[in-house]
Write a protein that holds these residues in place. Structure first.
Motif, PDB file in Angstrom:
ATOM      1  N   ASP A 160     -38.567 -20.735  14.460  1.00 24.62           N
ATOM      2  CA  ASP A 160     -37.615 -21.477  13.640  1.00 24.62           C
ATOM      3  C   ASP A 160     -36.338 -20.686  13.383  1.00 24.62           C
ATOM      4  OD1 ASP A 160     -39.311 -23.640  13.433  1.00 24.62           O
ATOM      5  OD2 ASP A 160     -40.335 -22.854  11.680  1.00 24.62           O
ATOM      6  N   ALA A 161     -36.248 -19.442  13.866  1.00 23.06           N
ATOM      7  CA  ALA A 161     -35.036 -18.654  13.669  1.00 23.06           C
ATOM      8  C   ALA A 161     -33.919 -19.210  14.545  1.00 23.06           C
ATOM      9  CB  ALA A 161     -35.295 -17.193  14.026  1.00 23.06           C
ATOM     10  N   GLY A 162     -32.722 -19.261  14.004  1.00 23.39           N
ATOM     11  CA  GLY A 162     -31.584 -19.735  14.780  1.00 23.39           C
ATOM     12  C   GLY A 162     -30.459 -20.181  13.874  1.00 23.39           C
ATOM     13  N   GLU A 163     -29.509 -20.872  14.469  1.00 22.08           N
ATOM     14  CA  GLU A 163     -28.353 -21.378  13.734  1.00 22.08           C
ATOM     15  C   GLU A 163     -28.583 -22.849  13.422  1.00 22.08           C
ATOM     16  OE1 GLU A 163     -23.553 -20.917  14.079  1.00 22.08           O
ATOM     17  OE2 GLU A 163     -24.622 -21.639  15.854  1.00 22.08           O
ATOM     18  N   ASP A 177     -29.691 -12.869  -1.442  1.00 26.67           N
ATOM     19  CA  ASP A 177     -28.997 -13.763  -0.525  1.00 26.67           C
ATOM     20  C   ASP A 177     -27.498 -13.494  -0.577  1.00 26.67           C
ATOM     21  OD1 ASP A 177     -31.312 -14.899   0.332  1.00 26.67           O
ATOM     22  OD2 ASP A 177     -31.201 -16.654  -0.984  1.00 26.67           O
ATOM     23  N   PRO A 178     -26.754 -14.025   0.393  1.00 27.31           N
ATOM     24  CA  PRO A 178     -25.301 -13.798   0.398  1.00 27.31           C
ATOM     25  C   PRO A 178     -24.594 -14.274  -0.865  1.00 27.31           C
ATOM     26  CG  PRO A 178     -26.032 -14.575   2.543  1.00 27.31           C
ATOM     27  CD  PRO A 178     -27.216 -14.671   1.623  1.00 27.31           C
ATOM     28  N   ASP A 179     -25.169 -15.253  -1.593  1.00 33.10           N
ATOM     29  CA  ASP A 179     -24.543 -15.711  -2.828  1.00 33.10           C
ATOM     30  C   ASP A 179     -24.892 -14.829  -4.021  1.00 33.10           C
ATOM     31  OD1 ASP A 179     -27.159 -16.305  -3.202  1.00 33.10           O
ATOM     32  OD2 ASP A 179     -26.898 -18.454  -3.566  1.00 33.10           O
ATOM     33  N   LYS A 180     -25.477 -13.625  -3.749  1.00 31.61           N
ATOM     34  CA  LYS A 180     -25.820 -12.618  -4.756  1.00 31.61           C
ATOM     35  C   LYS A 180     -27.035 -12.985  -5.603  1.00 31.61           C
ATOM     36  CE  LYS A 180     -22.387 -10.218  -3.324  1.00 31.61           C
ATOM     37  NZ  LYS A 180     -22.656  -9.088  -2.404  1.00 31.61           N
ATOM     38  N   SER A 181     -27.657 -14.117  -5.336  1.00 27.47           N
ATOM     39  CA  SER A 181     -28.882 -14.464  -6.058  1.00 27.47           C
ATOM     40  C   SER A 181     -30.080 -13.839  -5.352  1.00 27.47           C
ATOM     41  CB  SER A 181     -29.056 -15.986  -6.118  1.00 27.47           C
ATOM     42  OG  SER A 181     -29.245 -16.514  -4.812  1.00 27.47           O
ATOM     43  N   TRP A 182     -31.129 -13.613  -6.145  1.00 20.70           N
ATOM     44  CA  TRP A 182     -32.343 -13.012  -5.610  1.00 20.70           C
ATOM     45  C   TRP A 182     -33.360 -14.096  -5.302  1.00 20.70           C
ATOM     46  CZ3 TRP A 182     -33.097  -7.980  -4.255  1.00 20.70           C
ATOM     47  CH2 TRP A 182     -32.104  -7.079  -4.656  1.00 20.70           C
ATOM     48  N   SER A 240     -19.785 -31.498   9.849  1.00 20.64           N
ATOM     49  CA  SER A 240     -20.988 -30.671   9.965  1.00 20.64           C
ATOM     50  C   SER A 240     -20.650 -29.255   9.523  1.00 20.64           C
ATOM     51  CB  SER A 240     -21.532 -30.661  11.394  1.00 20.64           C
ATOM     52  OG  SER A 240     -20.607 -30.041  12.278  1.00 20.64           O
ATOM     53  N   ALA A 241     -21.687 -28.518   9.224  1.00 18.77           N
ATOM     54  CA  ALA A 241     -21.555 -27.109   8.850  1.00 18.77           C
ATOM     55  C   ALA A 241     -22.786 -26.377   9.345  1.00 18.77           C
ATOM     56  CB  ALA A 241     -21.396 -26.942   7.341  1.00 18.77           C
ATOM     57  N   LYS A 242     -22.616 -25.072   9.586  1.00 23.57           N
ATOM     58  CA  LYS A 242     -23.706 -24.287  10.177  1.00 23.57           C
ATOM     59  C   LYS A 242     -24.008 -23.064   9.318  1.00 23.57           C
ATOM     60  CE  LYS A 242     -22.677 -25.523  15.017  1.00 23.57           C
ATOM     61  NZ  LYS A 242     -22.347 -24.987  16.353  1.00 23.57           N
ATOM     62  N   MET A 243     -25.214 -22.594   9.452  1.00 30.19           N
ATOM     63  CA  MET A 243     -25.648 -21.349   8.832  1.00 30.19           C
ATOM     64  C   MET A 243     -26.777 -20.766   9.659  1.00 30.19           C
ATOM     65  SD  MET A 243     -28.900 -21.838   7.430  1.00 30.19           S
ATOM     66  CE  MET A 243     -28.898 -20.641   6.142  1.00 30.19           C
ATOM     67  N   ASN A 244     -27.007 -19.452   9.488  1.00 27.76           N
ATOM     68  CA  ASN A 244     -28.033 -18.741  10.262  1.00 27.76           C
ATOM     69  C   ASN A 244     -29.265 -18.488   9.401  1.00 27.76           C
ATOM     70  OD1 ASN A 244     -27.086 -18.276  12.962  1.00 27.76           O
ATOM     71  ND2 ASN A 244     -25.497 -16.987  12.071  1.00 27.76           N
ATOM     72  N   LEU A 245     -30.419 -18.679  10.009  1.00 23.74           N
ATOM     73  CA  LEU A 245     -31.708 -18.377   9.378  1.00 23.74           C
ATOM     74  C   LEU A 245     -32.424 -17.352  10.248  1.00 23.74           C
ATOM     75  CD1 LEU A 245     -33.881 -18.918   7.231  1.00 23.74           C
ATOM     76  CD2 LEU A 245     -34.773 -20.721   8.714  1.00 23.74           C
ATOM     77  N   GLU A 258     -25.115 -20.742   2.128  1.00 22.55           N
ATOM     78  CA  GLU A 258     -24.479 -19.621   2.815  1.00 22.55           C
ATOM     79  C   GLU A 258     -25.526 -18.753   3.499  1.00 22.55           C
ATOM     80  OE1 GLU A 258     -21.369 -15.943   1.783  1.00 22.55           O
ATOM     81  OE2 GLU A 258     -22.128 -17.274   0.207  1.00 22.55           O
ATOM     82  N   GLY A 259     -25.241 -18.344   4.706  1.00 20.42           N
ATOM     83  CA  GLY A 259     -26.145 -17.491   5.454  1.00 20.42           C
ATOM     84  C   GLY A 259     -25.494 -16.143   5.771  1.00 20.42           C
ATOM     85  N   PRO A 260     -26.197 -15.257   6.481  1.00 20.87           N
ATOM     86  CA  PRO A 260     -27.550 -15.493   6.982  1.00 20.87           C
ATOM     87  C   PRO A 260     -28.600 -15.347   5.886  1.00 20.87           C
ATOM     88  CG  PRO A 260     -26.841 -13.292   7.559  1.00 20.87           C
ATOM     89  CD  PRO A 260     -25.649 -13.954   6.910  1.00 20.87           C
TER      90      PRO A 260
END
Length: 1176
Positions: free
Chosen positions: A99-102, A239-244, A119-124, A12-14
């Motif tokens: 390297d930043a992008g989707e 991160d969006p998944d609440k992990s550090w 396919s699936a996408k996420m943002n970095l 999960e992003g970003p």
């Protein structure tokens, strides 16, 4: 049959990751068909081209990467790790800014048919690595038990909300680093396993001494602390998944710490008075330890006889004896004790023959571990000391045994006398009673003595304590047998004539009158022993009970303290007991607001410390100390907090150790209550109250400052709440809150007004100035701004608390639109042009409000006869051109051209202008500005000066030859009628020509009545009119040039006689192609006379050749001279009168050749006719 639906999921992003870090992105596929091992393809959509796929890496196709990633994939800087058949992880080992992008994870299909997502996408998001970890590199030389302080500065400037963790390590050589202590990202302090015990006792600390600086402190350095110390910091983001996730880790430079151990060497020496003893004599061995800092070190002692263990003493100085020596010690014949910190004693009170041999002691140094256990280290022993024990001889050696007090001397009838002594007549319960009984007179060499010790109590009851038979056998009395078996009573013969009694750990019942009874025995002739006589002596002893006057009082000099200060509590025990008196002291605590007391810490009777299980936090900040010379116990609490506030009291218990090593609690006392108040520091918070006003133009930043003038502590943290108050609101509305931990919370006002993207918060390096900048200010941002500052401090319990709060002065902010600086040139102009010409109308913007503004220009025309002006064309700010309704008239739309050759200059060009284009023109300019919300609004408008445009038709300059002439022709001949245009109005004009015949009316009574007949008319489109019947077939039209037309009348008849003229109409086409008549003019008249063709002189002459030549050839010279003469005369007469001029006013300078009508078929001589118009 149901088919599973393929589903591809990615992390999960970003995700926010720092440049240069190692990044992983996982991808899973489920619900697929086909092989268990699926392939994965990773691509990126860059922000610069969000619609374009850039391929990175594939698990199936090595040629999959695009050129910009090929090298990084080959060098394994980018690779895919397969976690399992349907899961993989993308690794970017060194993240770059580009390297930043989707990112897109694609799984090529292995299904029978497409069903699901492939396919699936996420943002970095790649952010700069701003973490900085610095420490001063140095080398420190320390001595054991010194203190060590090291500082480490950790800073970051990440815009996103992140946490920082700090860990201190110690490393020696190539050994793995050892964690000393750490402060986690959640502000939890933990020590490594090696240092956990020392952190619990307060020897290891980690403190925050500033906004970015932490300090490591180690008290009582050990040699094991030697090595390189460094700190490591990690920056964490959620991160969006609440992990550090630790985005980056960095370590500081190291500090080399050398710890020099104190002198650990020691030596052992064994001493005794002599080497030869007589049986029954006492012997004392002294084991002397020579070392530094003995009280701070731990030693154990063992005694040996002929290499067999006698006894051992551990660091607690409690002796443990072996087998038979334990029995002798119980009978009071042997003693193992610690005389001082470095002297240990082995004493045998009555030597036996079998005690001859080698004696030695062994000293072993021991080290106490963090768990409280002891481990052996170095061990040493001196040389053996051999002794010899001789049997008794027939000679008595009499000596005087000196004791400090002599109480009685008895002179009896027998030959012996006694002297009894004691150590004290009044002792405290628990002290030892020592008595000496000396035989002062001689006795026979063959005599033996028996000694009995007795106690007569206050009720005159006599109890035998112990008896020594003449053969040297000891017999404890019935009441003291058990006590003696435990070593509580010892009797010894120190010399042949001296006897001692020692009662250990006295009790109240030991009080009374002590007697020593000595009997002399001698052997009779039959070998039996017979008592010669008995003597006795006594001394009184009183024993004071321990509990007499036992009381306890609690005192404190600091009943009120401030956070982080220390306070001491004293538990005073009365009376002043010696240090050996076993007293246990328990400090009890009742927290503020509670009604129950709980044990805090107990100083046990044996000198140990036991902590209660309710208040573990006290252990790290509390020290308990017992006075060396008394049982008073001091409780010292450092870094006081709310946890330590409450009521304290101490409970003292008086104990007695019984002879059988059991304990009896004699009494307990409870002290008074001590209330300790722990107060928060007095705040020194001051926030600037100055007021100011700011007026600025929209789109500019609003700078707001909040200055803390003074603070309570250098370690204070601040929470700053920013408010805005609008006149229409009762209270201020929260914009932004920055907590004391630097977390951001947006207020409802910021959410409602869309301020989140326009707020920028800063804190100065010094920490006292907070700035809030509202970017791209809008008019609605006007209001009264102020800040609410909360001062937070870290309590000693490492919990943040709000100490004070204060409101700043207000900043009145007025945001206005930019001043209208739009100006359009107001000059009025008059422009006159001819029809069909081009005209350019100018609209000049001389100044504008902003260089970045956009302009729209609209042209208007006001035409005479119209009540209002009408829009011609509009050029919008987006450069879209629209025409008004008036542009449809006269095909004006196709003739308009609007351009802007330079900023602010707008030109309207009308091509092929028509009369209808005449009017008063002006332009209206609108200036549009972009507000901070990226919406365009009209800021100003202005009108230009009026340009009056007059479009005229060309001035008519048509001129036709108006000269009159006469023409005489014969019947049946032809005659021309020329129509010559001398000048025209325009080269584009066309002409319509008509010839007329003016002749007398038939049958008219008056000669002046004439009628006008149209001979022929030719329109501008070269269309001929219908000929009259009598002209039919006899007219010929010719256009000799653009300005010369000729009509020839053929077969002239007498009826054709008359005055002929032509009428010319000049026509022009307007820009719309419509022809209009510009001018018309009529030429001069040509008088034509047609002669009848009857018998004439011509026919006669033509019939005779001689006559023909005579008439036509000879008269020519004569006629020529005559004509010249006539012409000369006429010329002169015209000059004089100026009434006669040539064509165009040019004098007649020559005479054209006369017109001759000559027919080659006729022999008649030609007819010479001279008429007006033949002379130019």
């Amino acid at each position: 049959m149901a088919l599973a639906q393929r589903q591809v999921t990615v992390q999960e992003g970003p995700l926010y990751r720092t440049e240069g870090s190692h990044v992983t992105l996982w991808c899973r596929v489920s619900g697929y068909q086909g092989p268990a091992e699926q392939n994965f393809q990773w691509s990126i959509y860059l922000p610069s081209a969000p619609e374009r796929e850039v391929q990175i890496v594939s698990t199936a196709d090595p040629s999959f990467p695009y050129a910009i990633y090929t090298q990084r994939v080959r060098s394994r800087e980018i690779y895919v790790e397969r976690l399992q058949g349907d899961a993989a992880r993308l690794h970017i080992t060194k993240l770059q800014d580009r390297d930043a992008g989707e990112y897109e994870c694609h799984t090529p299909t292995t299904d029978e048919r497409y069903f699901g997502s492939y396919s699936a996408k996420m943002n970095l998001v790649v952010i700069p690595d701003s973490l900085r970890v610095t420490a001063v590199p140095q080398t420190l030389n320390k001595v054991e038990r010194d203190s060590l302080e090291l500082k480490c500065e950790v800073s970051k400037s990440t815009a996103q909300h992140s946490h920082v963790s700090i860990t201190w390590y110690r490393q020696r050589g190539s050994e793995p680093p050892v964690e000393v202590i750490s402060l986690s990202r959640d502000f939890v302090l933990r020590a490594g396993s090696t240092y956990a015990q020392r952190q619990a006792t307060g020897d290891v600390r980690l403190d925050k001494v500033g906004e970015t600086t932490s300090k490591l402190t180690i008290y009582n350095l050990h040699p094991s602390d030697q090595g390189e110390f460094y700190c490591e910091a990690a920056e964490w983001i959620q991160d969006p998944d609440k992990s550090w996730y630790a985005m980056t880790r960095k370590r500081s430079q190291g500090t080399i710490v050398n710890v020099q151990a104190t002198d650990k060497e020691f030596s052992v020496r064994l001493e005794t008075e002599k080497r030869i003893y007589t049986m029954g004599e006492p012997v004392e061995f002294r084991c002397i330890l020579e070392a530094q800092n003995v009280p701070d070190r731990y030693f154990s002692i063992s005694w040996a006889f002929n290499s067999s263990l006698i006894a051992s003493l551990g660091p607690n100085a409690v002796p443990v004896l072996n087998n038979e020596f334990a029995q002798r010690e119980a009978l009071g014949q042997l003693k193992v004790a610690k005389e001082s910190d470095n002297i240990f004693v082995l004493k045998i009170y009555r030597l036996r023959l079998e005690d001859s041999g080698k004696y030695n002691c062994r000293v072993t140094e021991r080290e106490k571990t963090v768990t409280g256990d002891f481990i052996d280290k170095e061990s040493k022993r001196p040389k053996n000391i051999p002794i010899t024990v001789l049997p008794l001889s027939n000679c008595w050696v009499v000596s005087v045994y000196h004791l400090p007090c002599v109480y009685a001397f008895f002179s009896l009838e027998t030959s012996i006398s006694l002297e009894i002594t004691n150590n004290a007549s009044n002792v405290l319960e628990g002290e030892s009673l020592r008595f000496g009984c000396n035989v002062r007179s001689g006795f026979g060499l063959q005599s033996r003595l028996s000694v009995t010790w007795q106690l007569v109590d206050k009720q005159n009851r006599r109890n035998e304590i112990v008896r020594l038979d003449r053969d040297g056998t000891l017999h404890p009395g019935p009441s003291y047998a058990e006590r003696s078996s435990y070593g509580g009573i010892q009797m010894e013969q120190v010399r042949p004539s001296a006897f001692t009694l020692e009662i250990f750990n006295s009790v109240k019942a030991d009080e009374g009158h002590y007697e020593c009874r000595v009997a002399e025995w001698t052997r009779t002739l039959d070998g039996e022993w017979q008592m010669v006589g008995e003597r006795h002596a006594g001394t009184p002893v009183s024993v004071t009970a321990l509990e007499a006057g036992f009381a306890v009082t609690a005192i404190s000099r600091t009943p009120g303290v401030t956070y982080n200060e220390s306070f001491d509590l004293q538990c005073i025990i009365k009376p002043h007991y010696p240090s050996w008196v076993p007293v246990s002291v328990t400090w009890r605590f009742q927290p503020a607001g509670s009604t129950e007391f709980h044990d805090l810490v107990t100083f046990t009777r044996d000198g140990g410390v036991q902590w209660g299980d309710r208040y573990a936090s006290f252990r790290t900040r509390t020290a308990i100390e017992k006075a060396e010379s008394s049982n008073n116990v001091r409780l010292s609490i450092s870094r006081a907090s709310d946890t330590e506030a409450g009521k304290y009291q101490c409970v003292a218990e008086l104990w007695r150790k019984n002879y059988n090593s059991s304990w009896t609690r004699l009494a307990d006392r409870t002290s008074n209550l001590l209330e300790i108040r722990v107060l928060r520091p007095v705040t020194k918070l001051q926030v600037s109250k100055s007021k100011r006003s700011i007026t600025l133009v929209e789109n500019r930043p609003i700078p707001l400052n909040c200055s803390v003038k003074s603070q309570t502590s250098p370690d204070s943290h601040f929470a700053v709440l920013w408010y805005v108050h609008k006149p229409s609101d009762a209270d201020g509305k929260l914009i932004l809150k920055t907590t004391h931990s630097s977390a951001f919370e947006y207020g409802t006002y910021a959410e409602e007004e869309g301020l989140r993207g326009r707020l920028q918060f800063e804190r100065s390096a010094s920490g006292g100035l907070f700035s809030l900048t509202v970017q791209r200010a809008e008019v609605r941002d006007s209001g009264s701004y102020y800040c609410h500052v909360e001062e937070w401090l870290l309590s000693p319990n490492h919990a943040w608390y709000k100490l004070a709060e204060e409101v700043s002065g207000r900043t009145e902010v007025t945001v206005k639109q930019p001043d209208n600086r739009l100006q359009v040139n107001q000059t009025h102009k008059n422009v006159t042009i001819l029809e069909n010409q081009w005209v350019t109308l100018e609209c000049l913007v001389s100044s504008r409000t902003s260089p970045s503004s956009q302009l729209s220009v609209e042209w208007y025309i006001w035409r005479p006869g119209h009540p209002e002006k009408e829009a011609v064309a509009r050029l919008s700010r987006q450069s879209i051109l629209r025409y008004g309704e008036v542009a449809a008239l006269g095909n004006l739309r196709n003739r308009l051209h609007l351009e802007s050759p330079s900023p602010g200059l707008y030109l309207l060009t009308i091509q092929n202008a028509t009369v209808w284009d005449s009017g008063a023109y002006d332009c209206r300019v609108e200036e549009w500005l972009l507000d901070p919300s990226d919406r365009w609004y009209k800021r100003a408008e202005d009108l230009s000066g009026i340009i009056t445009l007059i479009v005229k038709q060309p001035d008519p300059t048509l001129q036709v030859d108006t000269a009159t002439s006469n023409l005489t022709v014969q019947e049946k001949e032809s005659f021309p009628l020329d129509c010559s245009i001398l000048s025209r109005s325009s080269q584009e004009s066309h002409f319509a020509v008509a010839w007329y015949n003016l002749r007398a009316k038939e049958g008219g009574g008056h000669s002046e009545e004439e009628e006008r007949e149209t001979v022929l008319s030719v329109g501008l489109d070269a269309v001929f009119s219908q000929e009259a019947s009598h002209w039919e077939g006899r007219l010929r039209f010719q256009r000799l040039s653009a300005v010369l037309f000729r009509l020839t009348v053929l077969q002239a008849g007498v009826a054709d006689t008359g005055n002929y003229s032509c009428r010319v109409e000049e026509w022009l086409a307007d820009p719309n192609g419509v022809w209009y008549r510009l001018a018309e003019e009529e030429s001069g008249a040509v008088a034509v006379h047609v002669q009848d063709a009857g018998s004439t002189l011509q026919s006669v002459i033509c019939s005779n050749d001689a006559l023909f030549y005579f008439v036509f050839f000879y008269p020519f010279p004569i006629f020529g001279i005559l004509i010249i003469t006539i012409l000369l005369v006429r010329f002169k007469s015209r000059n004089s009168s100026k009434n006669s001029e040539g064509k165009n006013g040019v004098p007649l300078l020559w005479i054209k050749e006369p017109h001759l009508n000559y027919s080659p078929t006729c022999l008649e001589p030609p007819v010479l006719s001279i008429h007006p118009g033949t002379i130019d």
